[in-house]
Enzyme design. Structure first.
Site, PDB file in Angstrom:
ATOM      1  N   LYS A 173       0.829  -1.203   0.000  1.00 55.88           N
ATOM      2  CA  LYS A 173       0.000   0.000   0.000  1.00 55.88           C
ATOM      3  C   LYS A 173       0.866   1.257   0.000  1.00 55.88           C
ATOM      4  CE  LYS A 173      -1.855  -1.463   3.744  1.00 55.88           C
ATOM      5  NZ  LYS A 173      -2.666  -1.757   4.955  1.00 55.88           N
ATOM      6  N   THR A 204      -6.662   9.570   9.079  1.00 57.37           N
ATOM      7  CA  THR A 204      -6.484   8.292   8.383  1.00 57.37           C
ATOM      8  C   THR A 204      -6.442   7.106   9.342  1.00 57.37           C
ATOM      9  OG1 THR A 204      -4.074   8.619   8.412  1.00 57.37           O
ATOM     10  CG2 THR A 204      -5.271   9.365   6.450  1.00 57.37           C
ATOM     11  N   GLY A 206      -7.266   3.878  10.871  1.00 55.66           N
ATOM     12  CA  GLY A 206      -8.031   2.711  10.447  1.00 55.66           C
ATOM     13  C   GLY A 206      -8.064   2.452   8.958  1.00 55.66           C
ATOM     14  N   THR A 207      -7.227   3.142   8.180  1.00 53.88           N
ATOM     15  CA  THR A 207      -7.252   2.943   6.724  1.00 53.88           C
ATOM     16  C   THR A 207      -6.867   1.520   6.341  1.00 53.88           C
ATOM     17  OG1 THR A 207      -5.029   3.896   6.628  1.00 53.88           O
ATOM     18  CG2 THR A 207      -6.863   5.335   6.071  1.00 53.88           C
ATOM     19  N   GLY A 208      -5.856   0.956   7.002  1.00 57.74           N
ATOM     20  CA  GLY A 208      -5.420  -0.399   6.679  1.00 57.74           C
ATOM     21  C   GLY A 208      -6.483  -1.434   6.980  1.00 57.74           C
ATOM     22  N   CYS A 209      -7.117  -1.292   8.129  1.00 61.02           N
ATOM     23  CA  CYS A 209      -8.202  -2.208   8.513  1.00 61.02           C
ATOM     24  C   CYS A 209      -9.347  -2.111   7.516  1.00 61.02           C
ATOM     25  CB  CYS A 209      -8.723  -1.869   9.907  1.00 61.02           C
ATOM     26  SG  CYS A 209      -7.469  -1.831  11.193  1.00 61.02           S
TER      27      CYS A 209
END
Length: 263
Positions: A173, A204, A206-209
């Site tokens: 990512k 941002t 929690g973007t990965g979750c």
């Protein structure tokens, strides 16, 4: 109704972890189940406390879900200990689970460490080979590959290194990149870029979750990996662009922005 099981930690402030996963799944129209790996006391400014779920309780949660309701996909997030990794890997093999998305959560957006160093190698050995895709961000990809990532070529090299070493598809990512927010997929020997625009929003958390659970949701609905990533990326961009502004640190996304646009 397609079903996704998320195995991850709980975020008390609701922006990441299990809470972000379930919001994402609900908004995308799949049924979400959860097995909680840890309770965290956290907010937009950082993680104050972490209490790991016992191994017996983690296993019992997974059994209770999958003994009763068949899951079409699994999203794996925070696994704070190597022992938990081994439990999860064993149960996923036992239930012959497919469409497994592994988000190797090592550090929270706030900078707080969420994974012990010794856990990384166990996760790579036992979970990566059974994953449909893993979704490291740039710092995580650097830790897994041992390479420094500064350019798109670096992202490709890291993805190839990780994917070749562990036998899995890798989505590196680009949100931490200074160039843009494009992501790079290495799968089956091929490289695919998913172009993304950088959105001027510092919130941002929690973007990965969110991205990984959105990918799992689309896989559960029958989309192939590339289409699932493309659709998940558009959902994430929409949630960031909604400009939700909560808390005093890196705030959460607006997971329900898509629903508001439909009314």
């Amino acid at each position: 109704m397609n079903v996704v099981l998320t195995i991850a930690g709980s975020d008390s402030s609701g922006g990441a972890g299990i809470q972000a996963d379930l919001k994402t799944m609900t908004c995308l129209g799949v049924y979400g189940m959860s097995a909680i790996t840890a309770l965290t006391a956290q907010n937009t400014m950082g993680v104050d406390e972490v209490v790991e779920t016992s191994l017996d309780m983690l296993e019992a949660q997974i059994d209770s879900c999958l003994n009763d309701i068949k899951a079409d996909a699994v999203k794996i997030g925070m696994l704070p200990s190597a022992e938990q990794v081994l439990v999860v890997a064993r149960k996923l093999r036992e239930y012959k689970m497919k469409n497994i998305v592994v988000d190797p959560v090592m550090v929270a957006t706030s900078g707080s460490t969420l994974m012990k160093d010794s856990t990384k190698d166990i996760m790579a050995k036992y979970l990566f080979p059974i994953a449909t895709v893993i979704t490291p961000n740039i710092p995580e990809a650097e830790a897994l590959s041992g390479l420094c990532i500064r350019t798109r070529d670096d992202m490709e090299n890291a993805g190839i290194e990780i994917g070749t070493k562990y036998g899995c598809a890798v989505l590196v990512k680009g949100g931490h990149s200074i160039e843009d927010a494009s992501d790079m997929l290495f799968a089956n020997g091929n490289i695919t870029w998913f172009e993304g625009k950088r959105i001027n929003n510092p919130n941002t958390h929690g973007t990965g979750c969110t991205l990984s659970s959105a990918i799992a949701s689309h896989l559960a609905m029958g989309y192939n990996l590339k289409d699932s990533i493309e659709r998940a990326k558009r959902y994430l961009e929409n949630a960031i662009a909604a400009d939700l502004d909560l808390g005093h640190g890196s705030g959460p996304l607006n997971h329900m922005a898509r629903l508001y646009s439909m009314t």
